[in-house]
Design an enzyme around this catalytic site. Structure first.
Site, short mmCIF file in Angstrom:
data_model
loop_
_atom_site.label_atom_id
_atom_site.label_comp_id
_atom_site.label_asym_id
_atom_site.label_seq_id
_atom_site.Cartn_x
_atom_site.Cartn_y
_atom_site.Cartn_z
N LYS A 1 -5.53 68.12 50.07
CA LYS A 1 -5.85 67.86 51.06
C LYS A 1 -6.84 68.46 52.03
O LYS A 1 -7.06 69.70 51.84
CB LYS A 1 -4.61 67.72 52.57
CG LYS A 1 -4.36 66.41 53.04
CD LYS A 1 -3.42 66.56 53.71
CE LYS A 1 -3.35 65.22 54.52
NZ LYS A 1 -2.09 65.47 55.63
C1 E4P Z 1 -1.98 62.72 58.27
O1 E4P Z 1 -1.48 62.65 57.51
C2 E4P Z 1 -1.56 63.53 59.30
O2 E4P Z 1 -0.79 64.50 58.40
C3 E4P Z 1 -0.82 62.73 59.80
O3 E4P Z 1 -0.98 62.16 59.75
C4 E4P Z 1 -2.30 63.12 60.80
O4 E4P Z 1 -0.83 62.58 62.21
P1 E4P Z 1 -0.94 63.21 64.10
O5 E4P Z 1 -1.56 62.83 64.30
O6 E4P Z 1 0.17 62.25 64.73
O7 E4P Z 1 -0.94 64.50 63.88
#
Ligand code: E4P
Length: 223
Positions: free
Chosen positions: A84
């Protein structure tokens, strides 16, 4: 549509994997920190639970060189890891280099179709478009999903649109309606997808009727 679970908790991945309906796992630095275990140990445990699924693990460097160094290390841990990378100029540059090396990238923190276009052009395998954080500030997260799905399909980019920052089951349903490729959700939302009150009532009635009639599936064992 692929379903991913968004968590750093190995036990949650184990349960979801046992149900047999998840195609991958996403983590982020906050989720890993919350889980309270070593990063590599956690990611490897998750990779073992979903050997044929994509497991996203995020870099924390902010320059292209730092991201490349971290991404190559993380990607070397297991074949199903997707690195990522955040949506910044340095991240885009790193993504282009990594994809040319054959390392799959999940470009994260994407909030606009313009950012998604850059991620697709850089060769990101997954484009993580956040919806909940936009809804939280009275925006329309799903509108961006619609535009990004259209963009990817219109130009034939091989990138998959990953709906991230999901808060409730209707986000998953909307993602499906819009033709998004992947939805990643907290374990709690994955659990919520199972439930419908009419299922519970229906099952209760079936069992009551069956038991009242004294029926059995297996013949009684004769001794
Ligand atoms: C995406 O891969 C992120 O890890 C995640 O969906 C972020 O979600 P949040 O806005 O609930 O922290």
């Amino acid at each position: 549509m692929k379903l991913f679970v968004d968590t750093g908790q190995v036990e949650e991945v184990q349960q979801a994997a046992e149900w047999g309906i998840i195609d991958g796992v996403t983590t982020n630095p906050s989720l890993i920190a919350k889980a309270g275990r070593d990063f590599k140990e956690t990611v490897l445990a998750i990779c073992r639970l979903v050997p044929s699924g994509a497991v996203s693990a995020e870099v924390v460097g902010t320059t292209t060189d730092q991201m490349l160094r971290e991404a190559r290390e993380i990607a070397s841990w297991a074949p199903n890891i997707v690195v990522k990378i955040p949506m910044t100029p340095a991240g885009i540059q790193a993504t282009r280099v990594l994809t040319q090396e054959g390392i799959r990238v999940n470009m994260t923190l994407v909030f606009s179709p313009a950012q998604a276009l850059l991620a697709a052009k850089a060769g990101a395998s997954f484009i993580s478009v956040f919806v909940g954080r936009v809804d939280d500030v009275a925006g329309e997260g799903m509108r961006t999903i619609e535009e990004v799905v259209h963009m990817v399909e219109n130009y034939g980019f091989p990138s998959e649109v990953l709906v991230a920052s999901i808060r409730h089951p209707m986000h998953v349903v909307e993602a499906m309606r819009l033709g998004a490729h992947i939805a990643t959700m907290p374990f709690k939302v994955l659990e919520q997808l199972f439930h419908h009150p009419l299922t519970d009532i229906g099952l209760q009635r079936f069992l009551e009727d069956w038991n009242r009639a004294g029926l059995q599936i297996f013949e009684p064992v004769r001794v």
